[in-house]
Design an enzyme around this catalytic site. Structure first.
Site, PDB file in Angstrom:
ATOM      1  N   LYS A  37       2.029  -1.209  -4.924  1.00 48.63           N
ATOM      2  CA  LYS A  37       1.788  -2.443  -4.156  1.00 48.63           C
ATOM      3  C   LYS A  37       1.980  -3.667  -5.042  1.00 48.63           C
ATOM      4  O   LYS A  37       2.644  -4.629  -4.661  1.00 48.63           O
ATOM      5  CB  LYS A  37       0.375  -2.414  -3.545  1.00 48.63           C
ATOM      6  CG  LYS A  37       0.269  -1.427  -2.388  1.00 48.63           C
ATOM      7  CD  LYS A  37      -1.160  -1.127  -1.959  1.00 48.63           C
ATOM      8  CE  LYS A  37      -1.170  -0.024  -0.903  1.00 48.63           C
ATOM      9  NZ  LYS A  37      -2.515   0.383  -0.489  1.00 48.63           N
ATOM     10  N   GLN A  49      -8.693  -0.763  -2.304  1.00 49.65           N
ATOM     11  CA  GLN A  49      -8.084   0.560  -2.103  1.00 49.65           C
ATOM     12  C   GLN A  49      -9.153   1.600  -1.755  1.00 49.65           C
ATOM     13  O   GLN A  49     -10.150   1.736  -2.470  1.00 49.65           O
ATOM     14  CB  GLN A  49      -7.323   0.969  -3.375  1.00 49.65           C
ATOM     15  CG  GLN A  49      -6.543   2.249  -3.247  1.00 49.65           C
ATOM     16  CD  GLN A  49      -5.373   2.138  -2.252  1.00 49.65           C
ATOM     17  OE1 GLN A  49      -4.626   1.173  -2.257  1.00 49.65           O
ATOM     18  NE2 GLN A  49      -5.240   3.140  -1.398  1.00 49.65           N
ATOM     19  N   ASP A  67      -5.458  -5.502   5.174  1.00 46.77           N
ATOM     20  CA  ASP A  67      -5.381  -4.127   5.688  1.00 46.77           C
ATOM     21  C   ASP A  67      -5.831  -4.053   7.150  1.00 46.77           C
ATOM     22  O   ASP A  67      -5.770  -2.990   7.769  1.00 46.77           O
ATOM     23  CB  ASP A  67      -6.268  -3.192   4.845  1.00 46.77           C
ATOM     24  CG  ASP A  67      -5.448  -2.500   3.754  1.00 46.77           C
ATOM     25  OD1 ASP A  67      -4.213  -2.421   3.904  1.00 46.77           O
ATOM     26  OD2 ASP A  67      -6.055  -2.032   2.769  1.00 46.77           O
TER      27      ASP A  67
END
Ligand code: NAP
Length: 315
Positions: A53, A97, A120
């Site tokens: 990422k 994450q 997200d």
């Protein structure tokens, strides 16, 4: 007739080319979108995801910051970091994450994110926006699946869509997106009765279970579009032989690389029975990271004022 391969790398490249133009416009308006990626602990897969990422941010000229914390980080410490990132103006997107270590309640962390920076799409406010069809960040993998379908001209409106899996990250949001696009949607899970029969009613079948090659030919309606979200690693010759009717190539790969990646769909059956399908690797995977970049750029546009937003969208 063998099925059409829906090439995720190619679709990722299209989206990336569009994004490069938007980023250039933002930069000419003085804005560099910024992403903070937070990694807690030593999960090797998480390290790879976060590294990829950050690398993608760098290659697109976005500002990125990787924050690595030890596995024994407390929930309070992580909350403090999130509050700090919420306050910093140059950070448009915050990615925590998952999975987090067991002492940390991931729902509490998601709640603490500024919804405007939740790239997200997991904050309850953004889940509400998604369900009610309001603008806002959409979880990256489901958003990528819709891009694959639309950019490959797979008709969604009026189609029967079957989603296997009901996770908050993939199954539920992709079902909602398919519904917004006027599919008739069935969501299946581990308690679904007669799964192959239900699955084989789908013109579009999305498999998001995390079970290697579970979806065999009897799950697939002839000519259906099959989206395979699963990413499962096979690490012994026995496992490889269980999945592939002709395992020769994969056994070679296993010997070279130490593992073989397989989706939730039996790769030989899907070629023979589907009309189109996403391969593993090279299908859904490449879309997930680029959609995170899209969400970061959108967050920057939304956060940094109408002028910038217009500059970037009036094309
Ligand atoms: P998850 O949270 O473990 O959810 C799995 C879902 O599958 C659950 O809803 C479960 O049902 C259902 N399921 C499991 N076994 C089943 C069975 N035998 N029959 C029917 N349903 C069954 O997984 P996830 O996070 O959604 O991820 C799913 C897969 O996608 C994993 O392989 C993951 O690695 C992969 N993934 C890939 C990407 C990508 O970028 N390519 C992104 C995210 C995830 P219950 O709810 O009843 O337990």
């Amino acid at each position: 007739m063998t099925a059409r391969v829906l090439d995720g790398n190619q679709i990722r490249d299209q989206i990336q080319a569009e994004l490069v133009n938007q980023i250039a416009e933002l930069k000419s308006a003085g804005v560099t979108p910024g992403l903070a990626a937070v990694l807690v602990g030593d999960n090797p897969a998480s390290h790879i995801y976060v590294r990829n990422k950050v690398k993608t941010c760098e290659s697109l000229g976005l500002y990125s910051e990787k924050v690595e914390l030890p596995a024994d980080t407390s929930e309070e410490e992580l909350l403090r970091l999130v509050h700090d990132l919420n306050r910093r103006d140059e950070i448009d997107g915050i990615l925590v994450q998952l999975p987090l270590p067991p002492q940390i309640d991931s729902k509490r962390i998601m709640m603490a994110l500024d919804p405007a920076k939740d790239v997200d799409g997991l904050h309850p406010v953004n889940i509400g926006n998604l369900v009610s069809g309001r603008p806002g960040p959409v979880p990256c993998t489901p958003a990528g699946i819709i891009e694959i379908l639309k950019r490959s001209d797979v008709p969604i409106k009026g189609a029967r869509a079957v989603v296997i899996g009901r996770s908050d990250i993939v199954g539920k949001p992709v079902a909602i997106l398919l519904l917004h696009n006027h599919a008739t949607v069935t969501i299946c899970h581990s308690r679904t009765r007669d799964l192959p029969k239900v699955a084989s009613e789908g013109d579009i079948l999305v498999a998001a279970m995390g079970k290697p090659a579970f979806v065999t030919g009897d799950f697939i309606k002839p000519g259906a579009t099959v989206i395979d979200v699963g990413t499962n690693r096979l690490s012994t010759p026995e496992e490889v032989k269980q999945v592939y009717r002709d395992p020769t190539e994969r056994l070679k790969k296993l010997a070279e690389k130490g593992s073989v990646l397989v989706g939730d769909v039996q790769p030989e059956d899907v070629r023979e029975k589907a009309g189109a399908f996403t391969p593993v690797p090279g299908g859904v995977g490449p879309l997930t990271i680029i959609m995170l970049m899209v969400n970061t750029v959108e967050a920057a546009k939304a956060r940094r004022g109408a002028g910038v937003h217009q500059a970037a969208t009036n094309k």
